[in-house]
Design a protein around this motif. Structure first.
Motif, short mmCIF file in Angstrom:
data_model
loop_
_atom_site.label_atom_id
_atom_site.label_comp_id
_atom_site.label_asym_id
_atom_site.label_seq_id
_atom_site.Cartn_x
_atom_site.Cartn_y
_atom_site.Cartn_z
N LEU A 125 21.75 42.93 -27.44
CA LEU A 125 21.75 41.94 -26.19
C LEU A 125 21.70 42.91 -25.46
N TYR A 126 21.46 44.18 -24.84
CA TYR A 126 21.35 44.59 -23.61
C TYR A 126 19.72 44.83 -23.87
N ASP A 127 19.21 45.27 -24.81
CA ASP A 127 17.70 45.12 -24.82
C ASP A 127 16.45 43.96 -25.16
N ALA A 128 18.03 42.71 -25.54
CA ALA A 128 17.12 41.79 -25.57
C ALA A 128 17.56 40.96 -23.73
N GLU A 129 18.34 41.90 -23.20
CA GLU A 129 17.92 41.44 -21.53
C GLU A 129 16.74 41.62 -20.98
N SER A 130 17.03 43.11 -21.01
CA SER A 130 15.73 44.26 -20.72
C SER A 130 14.66 43.80 -21.09
N ARG A 131 14.12 43.14 -22.04
CA ARG A 131 12.82 42.96 -22.49
C ARG A 131 12.33 41.51 -21.67
N LEU A 132 13.66 40.28 -21.65
CA LEU A 132 13.78 39.14 -21.18
C LEU A 132 12.86 39.72 -19.46
N ASP A 133 13.96 40.26 -19.02
CA ASP A 133 13.42 40.64 -17.68
C ASP A 133 11.69 41.04 -17.33
N VAL A 143 12.75 39.34 -28.38
CA VAL A 143 13.83 38.72 -29.00
C VAL A 143 14.44 36.76 -29.68
#
Length: 274
Positions: free
Chosen positions: A256-264, A244
């Motif tokens: 951004l979608y992948d970044a959000e998923s990884r932060l979750d 991220v």
């Protein structure tokens, strides 16, 4: 249209000329997308949205030609493999001394598989990373990855053959409790952590275009490990944070979608570990 321009100009405190220009671009984009959708339905030719991440070697430029070189479209059949896409991109970018990595949905696009099999869709977004191959050196990203795999395989085989008195790799949870590991899991962990450390050396030098492919290869190896192992330690969460971070430094808004998923995933992992 005039009423819309006046409303948004007042709401956003932007000049009416700028609002008019933005709305015109949105209209053109919508019409272009309709045409692309119709062509895909009739002829099976997909349109991919390409974003080329700026590397350290790129010189800043305000010209339109420079912007076009970093954001453009590629028309291709999804039955084509990654190598066809790679060739189209290299021709478009006029790459000669550079190697490119193509990324979609947090995964590196492989040459030998069709785009459809790699879950690439019409109107999909592709992130392209350009890495410069230095003269008189064989230290390419692919070779470094291959070397890490070879070392891990050698260590794993020696351990299986009983050539070590102890363990060549031990993993403990945050309470210091030893976690039993299968031989295949150890091999994947050695590769993953080696690639992650190598990627971090590039991050320290702010070379994010070199770091990101290594991080994705490490992510691939971590995915081969048992979920119970990854839930006990924070190694994978730290990897996701580094991915991220690279997205942010490369200004990859399309990720951004992948970044959000990884932060979750990071939040869940840290909550379990600590």
């Amino acid at each position: 249209m005039a009423e819309l321009i006046n409303r948004y100009s007042s709401l956003l405190q932007i000049s009416q000329d700028n609002i008019r220009h933005i709305l015109k671009n949105l209209q053109l984009h919508a019409l272009e997308k309709l045409q692309n959708n119709k062509r895909f339905q009739q002829d099976g030719i997909a349109t991919l949205q390409i974003k080329v991440a700026k590397s350290k070697q790129d010189q800043p430029s305000a010209s339109n030609s420079s912007a076009d070189q970093h954001n453009f479209q590629i028309d291709i059949r999804l039955s084509d493999d990654g190598q066809v896409l790679r060739k189209s991109l290299m021709d478009k970018l006029e790459c000669h001394t550079e190697n490119i990595k193509m990324i979609s949905n947090g995964r590196i696009i492989q040459d030998g598989s069709s785009l459809l099999d790699q879950k690439i869709k019409h109107n999909g977004r592709i992130l392209v990373l350009k890495t410069v191959q230095q003269e008189n050196t064989t230290e390419s990203t692919s070779i470094k990855i291959a070397q890490a795999r070879k070392v891990a395989a050698t260590l794993s085989k020696r351990a299986d053959d009983g050539q070590y008195d102890g363990q060549y790799l031990e993993i403990r949870d945050q309470n210091g409790v030893l976690i039993p590991l299968k031989s295949t899991t150890k091999k994947s962990l050695v590769i993953a952590m080696s690639l992650h450390e190598l990627a971090r050396s590039y991050i320290d030098r702010k070379n994010y275009t070199e770091a990101l492919p290594l991080l994705f290869e490490a992510d691939k190896e971590f995915s081969e490990c048992d979920a119970d192992i990854l839930n006990c330690v924070d190694n994978y969460a730290n990897l996701c944070l580094d991915i991220v971070w690279c997205y942010m430094r490369l200004k990859c808004l399309d990720c951004l979608y992948d970044a959000e998923s990884r932060l979750d995933k990071c939040a869940q992992c840290f909550a379990r570990c600590y």
